[in-house]
Design a protein around this motif. Structure first.
Motif, PDB file in Angstrom:
ATOM      1  N   SER A   1       0.848  -1.191   0.000  1.00 56.26           N
ATOM      2  CA  SER A   1       0.000   0.000   0.000  1.00 56.26           C
ATOM      3  C   SER A   1       0.880   1.236   0.000  1.00 56.26           C
ATOM      4  N   ALA A   2       0.277   2.356  -0.384  1.00 51.69           N
ATOM      5  CA  ALA A   2       1.005   3.625  -0.392  1.00 51.69           C
ATOM      6  C   ALA A   2       0.018   4.773  -0.220  1.00 51.69           C
ATOM      7  N   GLU A   3       0.569   5.947   0.026  1.00 52.58           N
ATOM      8  CA  GLU A   3      -0.271   7.135   0.180  1.00 52.58           C
ATOM      9  C   GLU A   3      -1.044   7.468  -1.078  1.00 52.58           C
ATOM     10  N   ASN A   4      -0.418   7.253  -2.232  1.00 53.62           N
ATOM     11  CA  ASN A   4      -1.101   7.538  -3.491  1.00 53.62           C
ATOM     12  C   ASN A   4      -0.593   6.605  -4.589  1.00 53.62           C
ATOM     13  N   TYR A   5      -1.310   6.620  -5.673  1.00 52.18           N
ATOM     14  CA  TYR A   5      -1.042   5.680  -6.760  1.00 52.18           C
ATOM     15  C   TYR A   5       0.309   5.919  -7.437  1.00 52.18           C
ATOM     16  N   SER A   6       0.716   7.169  -7.568  1.00 48.63           N
ATOM     17  CA  SER A   6       1.997   7.452  -8.223  1.00 48.63           C
ATOM     18  C   SER A   6       3.162   6.856  -7.438  1.00 48.63           C
ATOM     19  N   ILE A   7       3.032   6.767  -6.122  1.00 50.61           N
ATOM     20  CA  ILE A   7       4.077   6.128  -5.307  1.00 50.61           C
ATOM     21  C   ILE A   7       4.158   4.638  -5.640  1.00 50.61           C
TER      22      ILE A   7
ATOM     23  N   LEU B   1       3.278   3.218  -8.541  1.00 47.82           N
ATOM     24  CA  LEU B   1       3.866   3.080  -9.874  1.00 47.82           C
ATOM     25  C   LEU B   1       5.389   3.181  -9.803  1.00 47.82           C
ATOM     26  N   LYS B   2       5.876   4.118  -9.007  1.00 45.23           N
ATOM     27  CA  LYS B   2       7.326   4.276  -8.844  1.00 45.23           C
ATOM     28  C   LYS B   2       7.923   3.048  -8.154  1.00 45.23           C
ATOM     29  N   HIS B   3       7.265   2.594  -7.083  1.00 47.77           N
ATOM     30  CA  HIS B   3       7.747   1.451  -6.315  1.00 47.77           C
ATOM     31  C   HIS B   3       7.906   0.202  -7.187  1.00 47.77           C
ATOM     32  N   TYR B   4       6.943  -0.020  -8.072  1.00 54.87           N
ATOM     33  CA  TYR B   4       6.965  -1.227  -8.912  1.00 54.87           C
ATOM     34  C   TYR B   4       7.652  -1.008 -10.259  1.00 54.87           C
ATOM     35  N   GLY B   5       8.200   0.170 -10.483  1.00 53.15           N
ATOM     36  CA  GLY B   5       8.903   0.435 -11.734  1.00 53.15           C
ATOM     37  C   GLY B   5       7.971   0.466 -12.929  1.00 53.15           C
ATOM     38  N   LEU B   6       6.855   1.176 -12.782  1.00 55.04           N
ATOM     39  CA  LEU B   6       5.843   1.217 -13.825  1.00 55.04           C
ATOM     40  C   LEU B   6       5.563   2.646 -14.309  1.00 55.04           C
ATOM     41  N   GLU B   7       6.578   3.466 -14.328  1.00 54.11           N
ATOM     42  CA  GLU B   7       6.430   4.831 -14.819  1.00 54.11           C
ATOM     43  C   GLU B   7       6.885   4.906 -16.276  1.00 54.11           C
ATOM     44  N   ALA B   8       6.597   6.032 -16.911  1.00 50.90           N
ATOM     45  CA  ALA B   8       6.932   6.220 -18.324  1.00 50.90           C
ATOM     46  C   ALA B   8       8.409   5.945 -18.601  1.00 50.90           C
ATOM     47  N   GLU B   9       9.279   6.413 -17.747  1.00 53.75           N
ATOM     48  CA  GLU B   9      10.715   6.187 -17.964  1.00 53.75           C
ATOM     49  C   GLU B   9      11.068   4.698 -17.886  1.00 53.75           C
ATOM     50  N   ASP B  10      10.331   3.934 -17.072  1.00 61.12           N
ATOM     51  CA  ASP B  10      10.558   2.490 -16.991  1.00 61.12           C
ATOM     52  C   ASP B  10      10.142   1.800 -18.299  1.00 61.12           C
ATOM     53  N   VAL B  11       9.050   2.285 -18.900  1.00 62.72           N
ATOM     54  CA  VAL B  11       8.633   1.762 -20.210  1.00 62.72           C
ATOM     55  C   VAL B  11       9.710   2.078 -21.236  1.00 62.72           C
ATOM     56  N   ALA B  12      10.185   3.320 -21.229  1.00 63.67           N
ATOM     57  CA  ALA B  12      11.230   3.730 -22.172  1.00 63.67           C
ATOM     58  C   ALA B  12      12.488   2.882 -21.992  1.00 63.67           C
ATOM     59  N   LYS B  13      12.829   2.574 -20.764  1.00 61.89           N
ATOM     60  CA  LYS B  13      14.013   1.738 -20.480  1.00 61.89           C
ATOM     61  C   LYS B  13      13.848   0.345 -21.098  1.00 61.89           C
ATOM     62  N   LYS B  14      12.643  -0.235 -20.992  1.00 66.66           N
ATOM     63  CA  LYS B  14      12.387  -1.554 -21.601  1.00 66.66           C
ATOM     64  C   LYS B  14      12.501  -1.477 -23.114  1.00 66.66           C
ATOM     65  N   VAL B  15      12.039  -0.373 -23.701  1.00 65.82           N
ATOM     66  CA  VAL B  15      12.149  -0.195 -25.150  1.00 65.82           C
ATOM     67  C   VAL B  15      13.617  -0.144 -25.553  1.00 65.82           C
TER      68      VAL B  15
END
Length: 177
Positions: A148-154, A156-170
């Motif tokens: 759990s976290a205070e908000n959803y963006s935390i 996404l960051k915790h699980y490595g699911l942000e835009a930059e993480d997608v770009a890294k996989k690309v």
């Protein structure tokens, strides 16, 4: 198995579900998400929608990861990488013909989901494209317990699911030889 990417698609999806027979499951994010789908376009269960056109790599995304992948496409575009983003709002049944068509001629495939990497969109895409000779990277939640976290963006960051993480996989999938 349905996974809408925003409120507009959720509304269309629920209306379409009423017309269908048989069991269905919908994964709805309870957070406010940006609207990325066109309210004027028709929705059909089982159909994929191209959100961004590209010629180097295709990102098959579902749920909130559609928006993250669209942001990743912008980041990658600044680096000279052209990324196609496809919204896969129906995970099962998966439209394998459309999947193959969207992947045709691409240097790589990336899947992006806010789901366990085992048994989700990534697994389905790998299975469907197993006879193609294209490198594939899966971005999702590792096989571990949630938190759990205070908000959803935390989260996404915790699980490595942000835009930059997608770009890294690309970048990673394009580095395959």
């Amino acid at each position: 198995v349905l996974s809408p990417c925003d409120a507009v698609e959720t509304e269309k999806m629920v209306k379409a579900m009423v017309e269908q027979k048989g069991p269905m499951y919908i994964r709805i994010n309870r957070n406010d998400l940006p609207i990325v789908t066109n309210p004027d376009e028709e929705y059909h269960i089982g159909k994929m929608t191209q959100m961004v056109d590209g010629k180097d790599v295709v990102i098959f995304a579902t749920g909130v990861m559609v928006q993250q992948s669209m942001e990743a496409a912008k980041i990658l575009g600044k680096e000279g990488i052209s990324a196609r983003v496809v919204n896969v709002s129906t995970i099962k049944p998966l439209d394998t013909e459309a999947l193959e068509a969207y992947a045709e001629g691409m240097k790589g495939v990336v899947t992006a989901e806010e789901h366990n990497v085992i048994g989700g969109l990534g697994s389905a895409v790998c299975s469907a494209l197993s006879k193609k000779r294209v490198p594939i990277e899966i971005l999702g939640v590792g096989d571990r317990f949630g938190t759990s976290a205070e908000n959803y963006s935390i989260l996404l960051k915790h699980y490595g699911l942000e835009a930059e993480d997608v770009a890294k996989k690309v970048r990673s999938v394009l580095a395959y030889k």
